[in-house]
Design a protein around this motif. Sequence first.
Motif, mmCIF file in Angstrom:
data_model
loop_
_atom_site.group_PDB
_atom_site.id
_atom_site.type_symbol
_atom_site.label_atom_id
_atom_site.label_comp_id
_atom_site.label_asym_id
_atom_site.label_seq_id
_atom_site.Cartn_x
_atom_site.Cartn_y
_atom_site.Cartn_z
ATOM 1 N N SER A 284 6.248 0.270 -10.239
ATOM 2 C CA SER A 284 6.930 1.184 -11.159
ATOM 3 C C SER A 284 7.339 2.464 -10.458
ATOM 4 C CB SER A 284 6.025 1.485 -12.352
ATOM 5 O OG SER A 284 4.918 2.275 -11.964
ATOM 6 N N ARG A 285 6.605 2.869 -9.418
ATOM 7 C CA ARG A 285 6.931 4.102 -8.685
ATOM 8 C C ARG A 285 7.968 3.859 -7.601
ATOM 9 N NH1 ARG A 285 1.879 6.804 -6.160
ATOM 10 N NH2 ARG A 285 3.100 8.709 -6.268
ATOM 11 N N LEU A 286 7.965 2.626 -7.031
ATOM 12 C CA LEU A 286 8.770 2.364 -5.835
ATOM 13 C C LEU A 286 9.959 1.441 -6.061
ATOM 14 C CD1 LEU A 286 5.873 1.983 -3.289
ATOM 15 C CD2 LEU A 286 7.823 3.470 -2.931
ATOM 16 N N LYS A 360 8.975 8.016 -0.865
ATOM 17 C CA LYS A 360 8.545 9.356 -0.464
ATOM 18 C C LYS A 360 7.393 9.171 0.514
ATOM 19 C CE LYS A 360 7.143 13.896 -2.168
ATOM 20 N NZ LYS A 360 6.771 14.702 -3.342
ATOM 21 N N LEU A 361 7.691 9.338 1.787
ATOM 22 C CA LEU A 361 6.761 8.969 2.860
ATOM 23 C C LEU A 361 5.908 10.156 3.311
ATOM 24 C CD1 LEU A 361 5.800 6.951 5.109
ATOM 25 C CD2 LEU A 361 7.720 7.804 6.482
ATOM 26 N N ALA A 362 4.618 9.895 3.540
ATOM 27 C CA ALA A 362 3.721 10.844 4.214
ATOM 28 C C ALA A 362 3.213 10.155 5.477
ATOM 29 C CB ALA A 362 2.556 11.223 3.314
ATOM 30 N N ASP A 435 0.909 16.109 -1.601
ATOM 31 C CA ASP A 435 2.362 16.073 -1.805
ATOM 32 C C ASP A 435 2.791 14.858 -2.628
ATOM 33 O OD1 ASP A 435 4.765 17.375 -1.488
ATOM 34 O OD2 ASP A 435 5.332 16.222 0.293
ATOM 35 N N GLU A 436 1.815 14.076 -3.113
ATOM 36 C CA GLU A 436 2.051 12.915 -3.968
ATOM 37 C C GLU A 436 3.069 11.940 -3.376
ATOM 38 O OE1 GLU A 436 2.836 13.877 -8.031
ATOM 39 O OE2 GLU A 436 0.971 14.988 -8.287
ATOM 40 N N PRO A 437 2.825 11.432 -2.156
ATOM 41 C CA PRO A 437 3.726 10.422 -1.592
ATOM 42 C C PRO A 437 3.494 9.072 -2.276
ATOM 43 C CG PRO A 437 1.828 10.681 -0.171
ATOM 44 C CD PRO A 437 1.667 11.690 -1.287
ATOM 45 N N ASN A 438 4.459 8.166 -2.133
ATOM 46 C CA ASN A 438 4.225 6.804 -2.621
ATOM 47 C C ASN A 438 4.154 5.795 -1.474
ATOM 48 O OD1 ASN A 438 6.968 6.617 -1.970
ATOM 49 N ND2 ASN A 438 7.626 6.785 -4.115
ATOM 50 N N VAL A 439 4.356 6.280 -0.230
ATOM 51 C CA VAL A 439 4.161 5.456 0.961
ATOM 52 C C VAL A 439 3.369 6.280 1.981
ATOM 53 C CG1 VAL A 439 5.246 4.149 2.829
ATOM 54 C CG2 VAL A 439 6.344 4.244 0.592
ATOM 55 N N LEU A 440 2.311 5.686 2.544
ATOM 56 C CA LEU A 440 1.470 6.373 3.522
ATOM 57 C C LEU A 440 1.493 5.624 4.853
ATOM 58 C CD1 LEU A 440 -1.924 7.379 1.815
ATOM 59 C CD2 LEU A 440 -0.296 8.911 2.904
ATOM 60 N N PHE A 441 1.753 6.347 5.946
ATOM 61 C CA PHE A 441 1.560 5.820 7.297
ATOM 62 C C PHE A 441 0.413 6.619 7.918
ATOM 63 C CE2 PHE A 441 6.268 4.456 8.066
ATOM 64 C CZ PHE A 441 6.108 3.449 7.130
ATOM 65 N N LEU A 442 -0.674 5.952 8.269
ATOM 66 C CA LEU A 442 -1.839 6.625 8.849
ATOM 67 C C LEU A 442 -2.075 6.079 10.251
ATOM 68 C CD1 LEU A 442 -4.241 6.469 5.745
ATOM 69 C CD2 LEU A 442 -2.737 8.345 6.421
ATOM 70 N N ASP A 443 -1.822 6.904 11.270
ATOM 71 C CA ASP A 443 -1.998 6.502 12.669
ATOM 72 C C ASP A 443 -3.313 7.088 13.171
ATOM 73 O OD1 ASP A 443 -1.718 5.622 15.234
ATOM 74 O OD2 ASP A 443 0.276 6.470 15.571
ATOM 75 N N GLU A 444 -4.303 6.245 13.339
ATOM 76 C CA GLU A 444 -5.662 6.635 13.747
ATOM 77 C C GLU A 444 -6.229 7.745 12.857
ATOM 78 O OE1 GLU A 444 -7.471 5.005 15.607
ATOM 79 O OE2 GLU A 444 -6.088 3.773 16.758
ATOM 80 N N PRO A 445 -6.311 7.492 11.543
ATOM 81 C CA PRO A 445 -6.801 8.546 10.631
ATOM 82 C C PRO A 445 -8.278 8.853 10.795
ATOM 83 C CG PRO A 445 -6.581 6.474 9.454
ATOM 84 C CD PRO A 445 -5.994 6.247 10.826
ATOM 85 N N THR A 446 -9.048 7.934 11.403
ATOM 86 C CA THR A 446 -10.504 8.136 11.479
ATOM 87 C C THR A 446 -10.926 9.016 12.651
ATOM 88 O OG1 THR A 446 -10.869 6.144 12.816
ATOM 89 C CG2 THR A 446 -10.856 5.871 10.425
ATOM 90 N N GLY A 466 0.334 2.900 -4.076
ATOM 91 C CA GLY A 466 1.510 2.997 -3.226
ATOM 92 C C GLY A 466 1.421 1.995 -2.102
ATOM 93 N N SER A 467 2.365 2.054 -1.179
ATOM 94 C CA SER A 467 2.365 1.183 0.000
ATOM 95 C C SER A 467 1.750 1.940 1.165
ATOM 96 C CB SER A 467 3.791 0.745 0.338
ATOM 97 O OG SER A 467 4.374 0.063 -0.748
#
Length: 605
Positions: A284-286, A360-362, A435-446, A466-467
């Motif tokens: 519904s968001r994307l 809306k990408l973060a 920022d309420e994104p609906n797509v997240l890319f996390l590169d080595e978040p840990t 989200g994706s």
Amino acid sequence: MAANLVNLEAVDKVYGTRALLDGISLGVNEGDRIGVVGRNGDGKTTLIRILAKLEEADKGRVTHAGGLHLGVLTQHDSLDPAATIRHEVIGDLADHEWAGSAKIRDVLTGLFGGLDLPGFADGLDTVIGPLSGGERRRIALAKLLIADQDMIVLDEPTNHLDVEGISWLARHLQQRRSALVCVTHDRWFLDQVCTRMWDVQRGVVHEYEGGYSDYVFARAERERIAATEEAKRQNLMRKELAWLRRGAPARTSKPRFRIEAANELIADVPPPRDSAELMKFASSRLGKTVFDLENVSIQAGPKELIKHLTWQLGPGDRIGLVGVNGAGKTSLLRALAEAAATEGEKQPAGGKVVVGKTVKLAYLSQEVGELDPAKRVLEAVQQVRDRVDLGKGREMTAGQLCEKFGFTKEKQWTPVGDLSGGERRRLQILRLLMDEPNVLFLDEPTNDLDIETLTQLEDLLDGWPGSMIVISHDRYFVERTTDKVYALLGDRALRMLPRGLDEYLERRQRVIEAAAPAAAPAAAAPAAGAPAQKSAADARAAKKELQKIERRLDRISEQEAKLHAQIAEQATDFEAVAKLDAELRELAGERDDLELRWLELAEDA
């Protein structure tokens, strides 16, 4: 009875007005395998430095057994920048001596991918000075593991290692006889290696039997009996327990106490994620389109990393992306992020990326963006937004989300410039989510996050609609937050792995074993004192066969695309679909064989 190696008696350590260690008494015996956990800044590194006599305690006594051989891996190495890798790791051993040692061969292959150190321009003769921090750390770890030690102390040993390297290190440490004390945030690694845990909290060290899974159960049981921190136990800890019992399939250690009590704690806890509900909300968001890749090729300079990739990231997809270093994981995320930032105008070297209109990408990169050091933590978050909608009627203020990420009310007024590296990374993740994104890319978040913060981040992502694509060497985090695993194996193709990271490690092991017969003569040659070199004719033949394989792989990709189109056209004709599917499977089998052969030939060429 196991002999005592190291003892701490009533040890105190104070920094400024804060007591990091308060009257600590601990011991390490022969055969102990101890994991050290706790929040960043609570004194884990200080504890092991005092244990190793690298730092003096303010009060109390530290004693080592006579003749103790102690090896320590700190976060800052003491390697000679003017020396070569050979000098630091192997020392004065002749080629036939070190090549004849199974232990040295295992360490070099496990940490560097081969006896000739393929990642370094001059192999063992590479000078250490110009190398990166990650490369220097692997060299320091190799030097430590090759030596004979009664006890080894490791501070974040899995940093800068990929999934394969971490898996190898776990197996290596399991087989060593030396005692081990290890500080790490890698929970899978703790479960594989450790049989005892030390939890450093506000100046006190709590001891637990077993690995990380056992520690989570035991800590929750201790808090239940003491009736302390009830709200926290009822929320975050119970969800973590539920995951440990229902989540990742392979847990090596088993609880060694009252399992019934642990089961009571999680009896009414729902699964970590309601995937169907989240998928519905994400759609519904994307809408239907998030990222569609058509015949995409991605390059890094002259090197082609990904070739003819046709793939789709759909609404609600939660993807874990793994692969060998340099295969193009980060490059793929950057290409998608650039296409999203320019609304599809900036495209990769080949092919096309279609970006959904509502995306809306973060993007959390490895190089976390600079924050204004003069701003307070809360101000930096409120600069993005005062409140955030977490979906399903859940809403949080900036202050509440700060607390969830470990920034207490007092800490929220700390200038950003005074934060540690881990705290800054925590703050950056928080700002992205605000920022309420609906797509997240996390590169080595840990990276740089302690276990407690990781569980809080996982808890938040559980209900995030989200994706998402996650690149991480932390197996636990990937298994916990994603539903599918894809891999880049160095052959310029993206593979879905139905069995996740276990399948990835199996595939990589097959590649290594297939290459072993060709590598064996090269390993044997130094032992005889006469290293063998492949002829120019062999290299030319290998290149010729590589080119032939690449042409055939291109044709297979084209045939697969046509078959997929035919299946879509004849979706109602089950007999025709079954026939086309059989052809697809046959092509997939041929492709796997060719890719394996390609990897075998690549080194020769």
